[in-house]
Scaffold this motif. Structure first.
Motif, PDB file in Angstrom:
ATOM      1  N   SER A 261       3.414   3.642   3.996  1.00  0.00           N
ATOM      2  CA  SER A 261       3.407   5.097   3.934  1.00  0.00           C
ATOM      3  C   SER A 261       3.232   5.595   2.500  1.00  0.00           C
TER       4      SER A 261
ATOM      5  N   LEU B 100       8.729   4.780   9.106  1.00  0.00           N
ATOM      6  CA  LEU B 100       7.683   5.020   8.099  1.00  0.00           C
ATOM      7  C   LEU B 100       6.302   5.182   8.728  1.00  0.00           C
ATOM      8  N   LYS B 101       6.097   4.566   9.882  1.00  0.00           N
ATOM      9  CA  LYS B 101       4.811   4.675  10.581  1.00  0.00           C
ATOM     10  C   LYS B 101       4.718   5.940  11.427  1.00  0.00           C
TER      11      LYS B 101
ATOM     12  N   LYS C 142       4.154   8.522   1.891  1.00  0.00           N
ATOM     13  CA  LYS C 142       5.183   9.566   1.838  1.00  0.00           C
ATOM     14  C   LYS C 142       6.515   9.074   1.292  1.00  0.00           C
TER      15      LYS C 142
END
Length: 145
Positions: free
Chosen positions: A72, A36-37, A74
């Motif tokens: 995130s 996620l990073k 996203k």
């Protein structure tokens, strides 16, 4: 393909035990957080069905969902659960901002779908009404089924 590198690194360190022992959730969660990073992460949609049936580890999973939302912009989740598991309340309890929750989650009341179902049936009956061979009596009978 690029994101698998986060999992491969964990696998190189632990081998097949990564997926077997009782710490597997922790190790896999760390790999997930690293994904996620990752700056190359594309928008990702994750689905969890029957969250209420998760008898063991549900608090850990909800914490992971909460963490992912903080890491995130996203990531989006599709969660299904019976109403007795109040996931939104649990996420709020973890400090997730209510505005973040409302932007990320849509709560559907599965106990009361009648209005939506009836609107769909009415729409379909209107379409059928325009076609030949469907009398008012037949449409009335179908609408009451």
């Amino acid at each position: 393909p690029h994101l698998i590198s986060h999992l491969v690194q964990k696998y190189k360190n632990s081998g097949a035990d990564l997926f077997k022992d009782k710490n597997s959730f922790i190790a896999l969660s760390e790999a997930f957080r690293n994904m996620l990073k990752d700056p190359q992460l594309s928008p990702v949609y994750l689905a969890v069905d029957a969250l209420d049936e998760c008898a063991q580890g549900r608090p850990d999973l909800i914490r992971l969902i909460s963490t992912s939302l903080n890491l995130s912009q996203k990531v989006r989740w599709l969660l299904s659960s019976r109403p007795e598991v109040d996931v939104l309340a649990e996420l709020k309890g973890l400090g997730i901002d209510s505005s973040d929750i409302s932007e990320t989650f849509v709560e559907l009341d599965a106990q009361r779908p009648a209005a939506s179902v009836n609107a769909y049936i009415d729409h379909k009956l209107t379409v059928l009404k325009r076609k030949k061979g469907y009398s008012d009596s037949i449409l009335a009978e179908v609408s009451h089924e």
